[in-house]
Design a protein around this motif. Sequence first.
Motif: not given
Length: 691
Positions: A160-166, A191-198, A227-238
């Motif tokens: 939620t912090m990432i989302y708030s920042f953006v 450049s960090y979340i691909s246009l394809e994902v959006f 943001i949730w998907f990119t974080r999950l893909q690159n950094k792991g899950s709950l």
Amino acid sequence: MRDRTIKLLRTFIVSDFPISLTRLTEEFMLSERTIRNEINVLNDYLLENALPTLQTIRGKGLQLSITESQKKLLIQLIGSENQEQILTREERLLDLILSISIGKERVFLYQKENEFQISKSSLDEDMRRLRQMMKEYQVEIVSVPKEGLILSGKEKVIRTMIYSFVNKMVDNFTLTDELKNRSVKKQIIFSYISLEVFTKIDRIYDQCISASEDSLYRKNLVLFTSIWFTRLQNKGSLQMSAWVKKHSYTTPELKAFVQAIFETFSIQEEANERSYLTFMLDTFNPKNMNTSVEWGQAQMLSIQLIQHVEASTHIPFSKKEKDLQEGLYQHIGSLLSRVRYDVQFANPLKENIKSNYGILYQAVQSFTPEFTKLLGKELSEDEIAFLTIHFSSAFSELNQELSYFYRAVVICNHGVATGKLLSENLKELFNIEVLAVLSSREVALIEKLDVDLVFSTVPIEVEKKPLLIVEPIIKEDSKAAIADFLKQYNQYRRFSSNREDSTSMFSAILKLIENETKVTEDLYQELARIFRENQLSINTKELQPMIKDFLQDENILLNVEADDWQELITIVSQPLLKEEAITDKYIQAMIEAVEEFGPYIVIGEHLALAHARPEDGVNQLGLSVATVKTPVKFGHEENDPVKIIFCLSAVDSFSHLNIMRGLIDLINDEQKLNQLLQAETIEEFKLTLFN
């Protein structure tokens, strides 16, 4: 200019502080003499382009003091000579948080220093500010050998912090911009979340929720999911199961959206992540009430907010209460969920609202401590502006139905005829009702008159009333002065309806129908529509039942005994169960809601309102109450123990609002509450409550 000179200029552009020659010689590995020569070249370049030169700050070093517009111009000038883009500090902060939180590559400070083309001290300042911004989320940036910079904190908070920042940095985020027109900040995001994902997520929204809608809800939902998907893909899950909820009130459309996300991106089945994403996206939706917590609290807050804004602005919002309350209650319901999880929307219309509806914005803002008291967190200006929109819409409708006027008194020593002429001119040219024309010897009478403003042809002293000295005959320059005076004191305006109030007629027709058949909701709405079409206004507030209309003798329980709060809820709900206003399911839902969400039903000192959602087992509107012989603790830090508890069964979001208002009044009336607790008989209890 040479690359070295441009790099030196970059250093001054991005620095908010003076830079010493010693630091420059160390960072650029040049002699002090060479640095001085480079500075002379820079100053010549700045002069050629009509820009301020580098200034020497005694004892501190050199600094480039330029405005934001001059900075943009200088960046453009450098850009024409050097293809590398210069990022502002805010843009660098956005890049840093995204690279650390959702980037695929490891992040090291020395790499970012080279990438941004800034000095070590400037990057150190960036990191200091970033760490400061993260403090409110209880998230830290940790430097791990060979791993680089990582975030330390609860995973749900990090997301939620990432989302708030953006959201805060990029207002009105959308995918429809052409790439060449995208701002630097949006380019950083892509450049960090691909246009394809959006794009894929946006298409899923088309298929599952709406292909035509282009609302703020859609933009925020797509952004958060990306943001949730990119974080999950690159950094792991709950790494916990707290998001698997007992109760779910999610819409079928949102469930289908989440299902499609998991299928499209081939996400392995994780009940925890599915439940988390569903819950978070549901908090974005103003059309849905997620839990009985938000349902009850949103009802109370919306009523109190309308009362507060009406009292602060003197605008009769109660005349538009049904639509206003419905919109506010739904918005506040989702707002409470969002703020609890540190998700607040960015509002692209914020400055426009503050500028054009300043009085309404300030009135709403002055109520926000009530939200802070409940949530332990402050509302952002963006969220306050969203709440203001509801009032500005109602205000626009009121302006079409209402006229306003000022009630005034005229003081004139030039004779009765002159005073009357001034009075008539004021009434003719402005919305002013003159209550009396007095002489200066009769000033004392003003206190006895129900007036707001005083107009006088002679200097006088008046306490507590705005005063304007005017000429006996109003000229063109006087008109402007009077208009400014009225604008200055517009809080004294009084409103009158341009439409005849037909509430009594509406009520009489309903009673006539009731004698022949049952009045259904459809019949009620159809009759209301006919009245509207014929320009006949009704005050729905007057048609709503009061506490005394539904609190029957058999629903009043005095001096009951209960071992715990669960038993107390069961006891107070028995009269409603007996008259079949509720089912056993409703009692269980009330208890489970408190078990899951805490003592939210304790709405005031020693006062509780047991309730759940209408769909949890309500058959009809009902109310019961019990006083408690031995007070019961619910676990509320401020309002325990409970000495009196009401049980409400509501069939919709509006018909019971007068009952809720009565309870709000009771919260604010400690004397009446104590008298109710001392009542020995039902008659004594009713006499105290209804009076």
